[in-house]
Scaffold this active site. Structure first.
Site, short mmCIF file in Angstrom:
data_model
loop_
_atom_site.label_atom_id
_atom_site.label_comp_id
_atom_site.label_asym_id
_atom_site.label_seq_id
_atom_site.Cartn_x
_atom_site.Cartn_y
_atom_site.Cartn_z
N TYR A 9 0.84 -1.21 0.00
CA TYR A 9 0.00 0.00 0.00
C TYR A 9 0.87 1.26 0.00
O TYR A 9 1.06 1.89 1.04
CB TYR A 9 -0.93 -0.01 1.22
N ASP A 42 -12.96 -4.55 2.76
CA ASP A 42 -13.08 -4.87 1.34
C ASP A 42 -13.89 -6.12 0.98
O ASP A 42 -14.86 -6.04 0.26
CB ASP A 42 -11.67 -5.03 0.74
N GLU A 99 -0.77 -6.31 9.66
CA GLU A 99 -2.03 -5.73 9.17
C GLU A 99 -3.23 -6.34 9.91
O GLU A 99 -4.14 -5.64 10.34
CB GLU A 99 -2.13 -5.99 7.66
C1 GLC Z 1 -7.30 -2.40 2.47
C2 GLC Z 1 -8.24 -2.32 3.67
C3 GLC Z 1 -8.59 -0.87 3.92
C4 GLC Z 1 -7.31 -0.08 4.14
C5 GLC Z 1 -6.30 -0.30 3.01
C6 GLC Z 1 -4.94 0.27 3.32
O1 GLC Z 1 -7.89 -1.95 1.31
O2 GLC Z 1 -9.37 -3.08 3.48
O3 GLC Z 1 -9.44 -0.76 5.03
O4 GLC Z 1 -7.59 1.25 4.29
O5 GLC Z 1 -6.14 -1.66 2.75
O6 GLC Z 1 -4.45 -0.25 4.52
#
Ligand code: GLC
Length: 427
Positions: free
Chosen positions: A35, A165, A389
């Protein structure tokens, strides 16, 4: 000003190092590679975490998030400050016309609540920031009510908007999303994390089909709500927004603002909660807005009711049942359901960040024993495994991405507080 801890717990410094390591200059990524951008609610949690040792950095995070607010009032779920090929779907796939590029949807509005927490940590330093942010928060809340709450509760146009998600809540609505087989794509997430811990191809096909629709209507909210392929009422985000309204009203009062409009919006949202009450099951349930059908799924979104100060005896009983089925609360899906998968993302694992919100509510409601238990179980996950996470709620195995920002933040602000001293006292 940077404050050094005197607690002597090495995990406190490790948590600060996670946040600082994920700092990309004014914004904090959730975790490297998986991310690599600024995510809305992750960023708010990071800000709260920074507030425990560097208030200025905390406010910088919030201001940068709100700097990308759309003219409609929406605050996007991802802000693509610097393009990174490691992440899919990137800004081109979203195709939203905004500078800097962003996604076209929002995420759970925890901002008002966490800003209020930050205020309580340092009122004097916080006040000018709150003054500057207040109109933006009001505009964002107004956007939620105007563009997402036609039926009462918050209806999401994409599962990603919920922040949870691939939880089973959305299966019903996702079944109705037409998939475009001629539109091949390459996922990047499964090169960073084991496939068994991530959403399936079935989900991704549909996530991208909704994106294609959003692109085709230039992310126009009315189009998405009226004609989009997915629209479900979400208990989780409805409760987050309800709670956020009460915190925003408190912030408004602090500034001497007129809050009657916010109070009316809050009451309207509260009156809509009954629509999500599945009396047959005894819990707050997601439903498909197109058909009115309940998902018949119990998930952690329902338990965010506590965060909004709401509880009903039938759901309390389910809360006790599912918590007793696991060693580490609160599972994101019902362990008694056949859809439960203890390591697959939002289909079973326990998420410290959601636990922190549920616990905040439990505490405010005076359920201090439950709050202490949840705090202890969440702290143990981190003490055993580090800042991941999410975790398997049965055996505590860490899952997903490592060095995760919001897990570090909730350690610093909630479950790690006084942990070293407490443990020393017990020994
Ligand atoms: C995923 C999670 C979301 C979060 C993102 C970044 O998409 O479901 O809640 O904000 O990751 O951590």
């Amino acid at each position: 000003m940077t404050v050094q801890s005197t607690s002597g717990n090495p995990l406190d410094q490790a948590a600060r190092d996670v946040l600082l390591g994920n700092d990309r200059g004014g914004y904090t990524i959730p975790t490297a590679r998986l991310y690599p951008y600024q995510w809305n609610w992750d960023s708010m949690f990071s800000a709260w975490g920074y507030a425990s040792f560097d208030m200025e950095r905390a406010w910088q995070e919030v201001h940068l998030l709100f700097a990308s607010q759309w003219d409609t009032g929406m605050v996007p779920h991802i802000i693509f400050h610097k393009v990174d090929p490691d992440y899919f779907p990137g800004p081109k796939v979203w195709g939203a016309t905004h500078e800097p590029p962003t996604s076209g949807i929002s995420q759970p509005p925890v901002a008002a609540t966490l800003i209020r927490k930050m205020y309580e940590m340092d009122p004097e330093a916080s006040l000018p920031h709150i003054k500057a942010l207040y109109p933006k928060l009001v505009a964002w809340h107004d956007w939620w009510i105007r563009e997402r709450c036609k039926d009462g509760p918050v209806a999401i146009i994409h599962p990603w908007e919920s922040g949870r998600d691939n939880c089973p809540d959305w299966d019903l609505g996702m079944e109705g999303v037409p998939v475009n087989e001629d539109d091949p794509y390459l996922r990047r997430d499964t090169t960073h994390v084991q496939e068994t811990e991530r959403p399936q191809k079935w989900d991704y096909d549909r996530y991208l089909a909704i994106l294609a629709f959003g692109r085709s209507v230039n992310w126009d909210d009315r189009e998405m709500v009226e004609n989009g392929p997915f629209l479900m009422a979400d208990p989780g985000i409805s409760f987050v927004l309800l709670r956020a309204f009460s915190d925003l009203i408190a912030l408004g009062e602090l500034l001497g603002e007129e809050t009657a409009g916010l109070q009316a919006q809050e009451s309207k949202l509260r009156a809509g909660l009954d629509k999500m009450w599945n009396a047959e099951k005894g819990w707050f349930d997601a439903y498909d807005m197109r058909t009115g059908r309940f998902a018949n799924v119990l998930g952690s979104g329902a338990f965010l009711a506590y965060f909004a100060g709401v509880s009903r005896p039938a759901q309390d009983a389910h809360f006790a049942r599912i918590w007793d089925k696991v060693s580490y609360g609160i599972p994101s899906a019902d362990p008694d359901s056949e859809r439960f998968e203890p390591r697959r993302y939002w289909r079973g694992p326990t998420w410290p960040v959601v636990n922190s919100l549920i616990a905040m509510g439990l505490k405010d409601m005076g359920r201090t024993e439950a709050e202490a238990r949840l705090r202890d179980e969440t702290a143990k996950l981190i003490e055993k495994g580090g800042f991941w996470e999410y975790y398997d709620p049965m055996d505590g195995t860490p899952c997903g991405g490592a060095s995760f920002g919001w897990t570090a933040a909730v350690w610093l602000t909630w479950c790690g507080q006084g942990r070293a001293a407490q443990r020393a006292g017990k020994e």
